[in-house]
Motif scaffolding. Structure first.
Motif, PDB file in Angstrom:
ATOM      1  N   LEU A  52       0.496  -0.104  24.936  1.00  0.00           N
ATOM      2  CA  LEU A  52       0.571  -1.202  23.964  1.00  0.00           C
ATOM      3  C   LEU A  52      -0.124  -0.890  22.642  1.00  0.00           C
ATOM      4  O   LEU A  52       0.195  -1.462  21.611  1.00  0.00           O
ATOM      5  CB  LEU A  52      -0.038  -2.485  24.557  1.00  0.00           C
ATOM      6  N   ALA A  53      -1.077   0.037  22.688  1.00  0.00           N
ATOM      7  CA  ALA A  53      -1.854   0.293  21.456  1.00  0.00           C
ATOM      8  C   ALA A  53      -0.984   0.916  20.361  1.00  0.00           C
ATOM      9  O   ALA A  53      -1.302   0.844  19.189  1.00  0.00           O
ATOM     10  CB  ALA A  53      -3.014   1.215  21.779  1.00  0.00           C
ATOM     11  N   ASP A  54       0.152   1.552  20.751  1.00  0.00           N
ATOM     12  CA  ASP A  54       0.924   2.309  19.761  1.00  0.00           C
ATOM     13  C   ASP A  54       2.115   1.551  19.182  1.00  0.00           C
ATOM     14  O   ASP A  54       3.008   2.155  18.610  1.00  0.00           O
ATOM     15  CB  ASP A  54       1.474   3.600  20.413  1.00  0.00           C
ATOM     16  N   LEU A  55       2.177   0.240  19.388  1.00  0.00           N
ATOM     17  CA  LEU A  55       3.382  -0.472  18.939  1.00  0.00           C
ATOM     18  C   LEU A  55       3.462  -0.523  17.416  1.00  0.00           C
ATOM     19  O   LEU A  55       2.480  -0.784  16.745  1.00  0.00           O
ATOM     20  CB  LEU A  55       3.380  -1.906  19.485  1.00  0.00           C
ATOM     21  N   ALA A 478      -8.424  -1.289  -0.384  1.00  0.00           N
ATOM     22  CA  ALA A 478      -8.828  -2.518  -1.066  1.00  0.00           C
ATOM     23  C   ALA A 478      -9.469  -3.536  -0.122  1.00  0.00           C
ATOM     24  O   ALA A 478     -10.373  -4.275  -0.511  1.00  0.00           O
ATOM     25  CB  ALA A 478      -7.619  -3.131  -1.761  1.00  0.00           C
ATOM     26  N   ALA A 479      -8.999  -3.584   1.143  1.00  0.00           N
ATOM     27  CA  ALA A 479      -9.545  -4.603   2.054  1.00  0.00           C
ATOM     28  C   ALA A 479     -10.932  -4.178   2.558  1.00  0.00           C
ATOM     29  O   ALA A 479     -11.878  -4.968   2.544  1.00  0.00           O
ATOM     30  CB  ALA A 479      -8.592  -4.818   3.226  1.00  0.00           C
ATOM     31  N   ASP A 480     -11.068  -2.899   2.975  1.00  0.00           N
ATOM     32  CA  ASP A 480     -12.359  -2.448   3.522  1.00  0.00           C
ATOM     33  C   ASP A 480     -13.409  -2.327   2.410  1.00  0.00           C
ATOM     34  O   ASP A 480     -14.586  -2.596   2.614  1.00  0.00           O
ATOM     35  CB  ASP A 480     -12.258  -1.046   4.178  1.00  0.00           C
ATOM     36  N   LYS A 481     -12.982  -1.854   1.233  1.00  0.00           N
ATOM     37  CA  LYS A 481     -13.970  -1.554   0.174  1.00  0.00           C
ATOM     38  C   LYS A 481     -13.499  -2.107  -1.170  1.00  0.00           C
ATOM     39  O   LYS A 481     -13.000  -1.355  -2.021  1.00  0.00           O
ATOM     40  CB  LYS A 481     -14.152  -0.026   0.075  1.00  0.00           C
ATOM     41  N   PRO A 482     -13.642  -3.440  -1.369  1.00  0.00           N
ATOM     42  CA  PRO A 482     -13.122  -4.051  -2.599  1.00  0.00           C
ATOM     43  C   PRO A 482     -13.705  -3.416  -3.862  1.00  0.00           C
ATOM     44  O   PRO A 482     -13.042  -3.359  -4.899  1.00  0.00           O
ATOM     45  CB  PRO A 482     -13.525  -5.517  -2.495  1.00  0.00           C
ATOM     46  N   HIS A 483     -14.955  -2.882  -3.786  1.00  0.00           N
ATOM     47  CA  HIS A 483     -15.549  -2.299  -4.993  1.00  0.00           C
ATOM     48  C   HIS A 483     -14.783  -1.047  -5.433  1.00  0.00           C
ATOM     49  O   HIS A 483     -14.824  -0.657  -6.590  1.00  0.00           O
ATOM     50  CB  HIS A 483     -17.043  -1.995  -4.790  1.00  0.00           C
ATOM     51  N   PHE A 484     -14.047  -0.391  -4.492  1.00  0.00           N
ATOM     52  CA  PHE A 484     -13.223   0.761  -4.872  1.00  0.00           C
ATOM     53  C   PHE A 484     -12.108   0.314  -5.819  1.00  0.00           C
ATOM     54  O   PHE A 484     -11.739   1.019  -6.742  1.00  0.00           O
ATOM     55  CB  PHE A 484     -12.578   1.413  -3.631  1.00  0.00           C
ATOM     56  N   GLU A 636      -7.957   1.487   8.461  1.00  0.00           N
ATOM     57  CA  GLU A 636      -8.173   2.933   8.508  1.00  0.00           C
ATOM     58  C   GLU A 636      -7.325   3.647   9.563  1.00  0.00           C
ATOM     59  O   GLU A 636      -6.783   4.722   9.322  1.00  0.00           O
ATOM     60  CB  GLU A 636      -9.660   3.182   8.807  1.00  0.00           C
ATOM     61  N   ALA A 637      -7.202   3.044  10.757  1.00  0.00           N
ATOM     62  CA  ALA A 637      -6.564   3.774  11.859  1.00  0.00           C
ATOM     63  C   ALA A 637      -5.042   3.678  11.825  1.00  0.00           C
ATOM     64  O   ALA A 637      -4.365   4.303  12.626  1.00  0.00           O
ATOM     65  CB  ALA A 637      -7.077   3.214  13.188  1.00  0.00           C
ATOM     66  N   SER A 638      -4.471   2.889  10.901  1.00  0.00           N
ATOM     67  CA  SER A 638      -3.024   2.631  10.949  1.00  0.00           C
ATOM     68  C   SER A 638      -2.226   3.866  10.525  1.00  0.00           C
ATOM     69  O   SER A 638      -2.703   4.725   9.800  1.00  0.00           O
ATOM     70  CB  SER A 638      -2.673   1.466  10.028  1.00  0.00           C
ATOM     71  N   ALA A 639      -0.957   3.901  10.991  1.00  0.00           N
ATOM     72  CA  ALA A 639      -0.072   5.017  10.632  1.00  0.00           C
ATOM     73  C   ALA A 639       0.149   5.036   9.119  1.00  0.00           C
ATOM     74  O   ALA A 639       0.269   6.095   8.507  1.00  0.00           O
ATOM     75  CB  ALA A 639       1.268   4.861  11.352  1.00  0.00           C
ATOM     76  N   LEU A 644      -0.602   7.776   3.771  1.00  0.00           N
ATOM     77  CA  LEU A 644      -1.172   7.820   2.410  1.00  0.00           C
ATOM     78  C   LEU A 644      -2.173   8.966   2.281  1.00  0.00           C
ATOM     79  O   LEU A 644      -2.228   9.644   1.253  1.00  0.00           O
ATOM     80  CB  LEU A 644      -1.846   6.486   2.071  1.00  0.00           C
ATOM     81  N   ASN A 645      -2.956   9.195   3.351  1.00  0.00           N
ATOM     82  CA  ASN A 645      -3.908  10.316   3.309  1.00  0.00           C
ATOM     83  C   ASN A 645      -3.167  11.638   3.134  1.00  0.00           C
ATOM     84  O   ASN A 645      -3.618  12.535   2.421  1.00  0.00           O
ATOM     85  CB  ASN A 645      -4.756  10.360   4.595  1.00  0.00           C
ATOM     86  N   ALA A 646      -1.990  11.734   3.795  1.00  0.00           N
ATOM     87  CA  ALA A 646      -1.202  12.970   3.685  1.00  0.00           C
ATOM     88  C   ALA A 646      -0.742  13.175   2.246  1.00  0.00           C
ATOM     89  O   ALA A 646      -0.788  14.285   1.704  1.00  0.00           O
ATOM     90  CB  ALA A 646       0.014  12.908   4.618  1.00  0.00           C
ATOM     91  N   VAL A 647      -0.312  12.092   1.597  1.00  0.00           N
ATOM     92  CA  VAL A 647       0.150  12.207   0.205  1.00  0.00           C
ATOM     93  C   VAL A 647      -1.013  12.612  -0.697  1.00  0.00           C
ATOM     94  O   VAL A 647      -0.878  13.462  -1.579  1.00  0.00           O
ATOM     95  CB  VAL A 647       0.761  10.867  -0.282  1.00  0.00           C
TER      96      VAL A 647
END
Length: 735
Positions: A52-55, A478-484, A636-639, A644-647
């Motif tokens: 279920l974690a990978d849906l 933006a959600a985790d670190k609004p100051h960024f 952070e953990a989402s696909a 985006l990290n890859a880009v």
């Protein structure tokens, strides 16, 4: 694909009109043969539970899981003000992860009786997030009772096939329909030549169909998939090989530039030298143009590798040789931009017939749908008399009214937006078929090029011209670190302070709300739980101008503006009068403003990898370094974040296009949106099955050379007709 009488039987005769109607509308399945080729997406083992974690979010999924607990809640709502509203919350588990199911209103009674703790079932629905938890609202379900006759029959064997399904038709209903038509699989005619099939140890087609739908072991599935992959690769490559053969037999006028003509004069004016890559690719093109068969070449180049320069030199060579060249662009903004930059690059060489024009000069005209009547009449006249050597335009060039004096070369920019039919329509404008050069800035892995553009020879430009600057890319959570995000707007102000300009890209325009069809719908509780809509250009521009970018000159650009307004906005931005351009992806391709150094992409997770790479290529086009900030609210953990990290991690478009393909469904490779329409690839994975595709291409070329009409292979002819007939749009439209 291999349609013979038993497999041509319409589904409505076999399954009844209601089911057949849903299959036709939502899955594009019309006959018994179509249904037999609707393969399972994956298989569940009866005893095992789905992970279920990978849906995936926002997709229609089918899961096999066990009910952990079920609770009925009452609540007050506008429909049931006295606390009579009912909501059933069921938690299902796979032993490690959990997933919440919700049912509302009258829909709670049946599941409340049936979904007792400990029950195993298949659940199907769309995954959404509510209160930061994954949930399925009102899923359909099918209990897995090990005892009842029907269930044992239907899910025979320990492997349960899960089919690509829709909200209107769950996987298990498709499974039952397939069991009904499975006996017809015996009559499937084999498209593979026997020698090829036996030489590679592949099972027969009827056996493959039985094994893919009713496997008893994992080995059955492997046998079936290996066989069906070969079918797809081979039939597709035979279609492409026949197209190449037909193209090679067409006559064309050889176009060789004169020694002291337009091309020589143009090269002498260039303020820089061509890169090694540009020279090599130009030679390949000139060699093709000098033959008496039409060139069919795909020019792939990294964003900013100077493809337009290569294409322009090819066009000048053809004009030199007495012909005309047409360049087809996907949007008006791009057509206008190409026209502007080509006229600038050519200077007095573009002023044919005018005072001050050079003696070798020609005329360069623009033709788009929104031109005024007088300008359009003049452009058409210049084309038919041959006064204009080069025309740049949109789809308007394909219209019947447009006639050429002697069309020698067609250049298509951004191939993935033009289909073969459109290429053919333009090709028909020449007295003999013109040469064809197709350009794309989306790098395509070799196998995809062989699969999708198999009728074209390929040239690759992978060097950046001198003077282009590196682009630094960063993900802004933006959600985790609004100051960024606040820092991102400061960076934009710094770039503008240094005399540069910036783009801000949003996924949506923002004036769609006035659509009465959308506005009138009442939102259900599940809709309310859906994610917020994507950020819109009009809203973001307004917020920035009043907030973090106050005092800067901010303008908007999007596809629904009047063409003249779009052009005026682009001119002001190119002239440096605008500091920040807030735009949709209309700027994705070909827009060239060397002074723009920063780009902020809002909701970057809503764009594909190749699209982000394209967008990023709009900055760093001058001598100052470029900066691209990918803003996202995804965790952070989402696909999406990994994408985006890859880009951010690489500027290599070929590397990114592989990542993109591995993450997207194969259907998209052939330009098909995920609309439930059938892509001609069902089991073939373009990236993984590189070897099969390469081998199938060789086999197909050999076979077609020996027997172009396929006289000895009726099964293959039938499969080809089916592929080219009902999937002509999907497969040959390529975009």
């Amino acid at each position: 694909m291999d349609l013979v009488p038993a497999l041509e039987e319409p589904l409505k005769k076999v399954l009844g009109p209601p089911t057949a109607k849903v299959m036709a509308e939502h899955l594009g399945l019309h006959t018994v043969g179509d249904l037999l080729h609707h393969y399972p997406r994956r298989y569940e083992e009866r005893g095992q539970l789905t992970h279920l974690a990978d849906l995936p979010m926002d997709e229609h999924v089918t899961v096999v899981a066990m009910v952990a607990d079920a609770r009925l809640h009452s609540f007050a709502s506008s429909k049931a003000p006295r606390g009579k509203g009912q909501r059933l919350e069921v938690t299902i588990t796979d032993g490690s992860g959990r997933l919440q199911l919700v049912f509302f209103g009258n829909g709670v009674h049946k599941p409340h009786k049936e979904l007792l703790p400990g029950t195993r079932a298949m659940f199907a629905g769309k995954v959404s997030v509510f209160n930061r938890r994954l949930q399925l609202a009102h899923p359909a379900y099918e209990l897995l009772r090990g005892d009842s006759e029907e269930t044992v029959e239907t899910w025979a064997g320990a492997l349960i096939p899960l089919y690509p399904a829709t909200a209107k038709l769950e996987s298990w209903k498709i499974g039952k329909a397939i069991q009904t038509v499975l006996p017809s699989a015996q009559e499937a005619i084999d498209p593979l030549p026997d020698t090829l099939r036996e030489g590679r140890g592949l099972v027969t087609l009827p056996e493959a169909l039985l094994k893919i739908h009713r496997p008893h072991t994992k080995a059955d599935i492997d046998d079936a998939r290996s066989r069906l992959k070969w079918d797809e690769a081979f039939v597709l490559q035979v279609a492409l090989a026949r197209r190449r053969l037909a193209d090679a037999q067409l006559p064309a006028v050889a176009r060789r530039p004169g020694p002291d003509g337009l091309l020589t004069a143009f090269d002498a004016r260039l303020p820089f030298t061509l890169t090694e890559g540009q020279r090599k690719v130009s030679k390949e093109i000139f060699d093709d143009l000098a033959t008496e068969h039409p060139m069919h070449r795909l020019l792939q180049g990294e964003v900013g590798s100077g493809k337009t320069m290569v294409a322009l030199r090819a066009m000048l060579a053809v004009v030199d040789a007495g012909g005309q060249a047409a360049m087809l662009a996907p949007t008006e903004v791009l057509a206008q931009q190409h026209h502007r930059s080509i006229v600038e690059m050519m200077g007095e060489l573009a002023e044919g017939g005018m005072l001050g024009g050079a003696e070798q000069a020609t005329k360069v005209v623009l033709l788009t749908g929104s031109m005024g009547a007088a300008a359009r009449r003049q452009a058409l006249l210049d084309l038919v008399t041959g006064e204009a050597g080069i025309v740049i335009g949109t789809h308007a060039l394909i219209e019947d009214k447009v006639q050429f004096h002697d069309l020698g070369l067609v250049v298509v920019d951004e191939q993935h937006r033009f289909g073969v039919e459109q290429r053919d329509a333009l090709r028909g404008k020449g007295k003999q078929p013109p040469h064809l050069l197709v350009m794309t800035a989306t790098p395509i892995p070799r196998t995809v090029a062989m699969t999708v553009f198999g009728d074209l020879e390929t040239s690759v430009l992978d060097q950046l011209p001198a003077g282009r600057s590196p682009i630094a890319s960063h993900v802004v959570p933006a959600a985790d670190k609004p100051h960024f995000l606040a820092r991102a707007w400061e960076r934009v102000r710094e770039e503008v302070g240094n005399g540069h300009q910036a783009y801000v890209v949003c996924p949506r325009i923002g004036d769609e709300e006035d659509d009465p069809k959308k506005a009138g719908k009442k939102k259900s509780p599940e809709d309310e739980a859906e994610k917020r809509p994507p950020l819109a250009v009009l809203d973001v521009a307004d917020q920035l101008a009043k907030g973090p970018l106050q005092g800067l000159k901010v303008e908007v650009l999007h596809g629904r503006m009047h063409p003249d307004d779009k052009d005026a906005v682009m001119r002001r931005f190119a002239a440096g009068e605008t500091d920040v351009l807030v735009a949709t992806t209309v700027i994705e391709v070909g827009v060239n403003v060397p002074n723009a150094t920063a780009m902020v992409i809002m909701d970057a997770d809503r764009f594909g990898v190749s699209q982000l790479h394209q967008l990023r290529g709009r900055v760093g086009r001058g001598s100052a370094a470029g900066l691209c900030l990918l803003v996202t609210e995804m965790p952070e953990a989402s696909a999406a974040r990994q994408r985006l990290n890859a880009v951010a991690a690489t500027l290599d478009g070929f590397e990114l296009s592989r990542i993109d393909l591995e993450q997207r469904r194969e259907g998209d490779v052939l330009g098909q949106a995920q609309s439930g329409a059938r892509s001609s690839l069902r089991v073939l994975a373009v990236i993984e099955d590189e070897e099969i595709i390469a081998e199938a291409r060789e086999e197909a070329a050999r076979l077609v050379a020996a027997d172009p009409e396929l006289t000895r292979l009726p099964g293959l002819r039938t499969a080809l007709d089916a592929l080219l007939d009902d999937e002509r749009e999907q497969f040959l439209e390529k975009g």
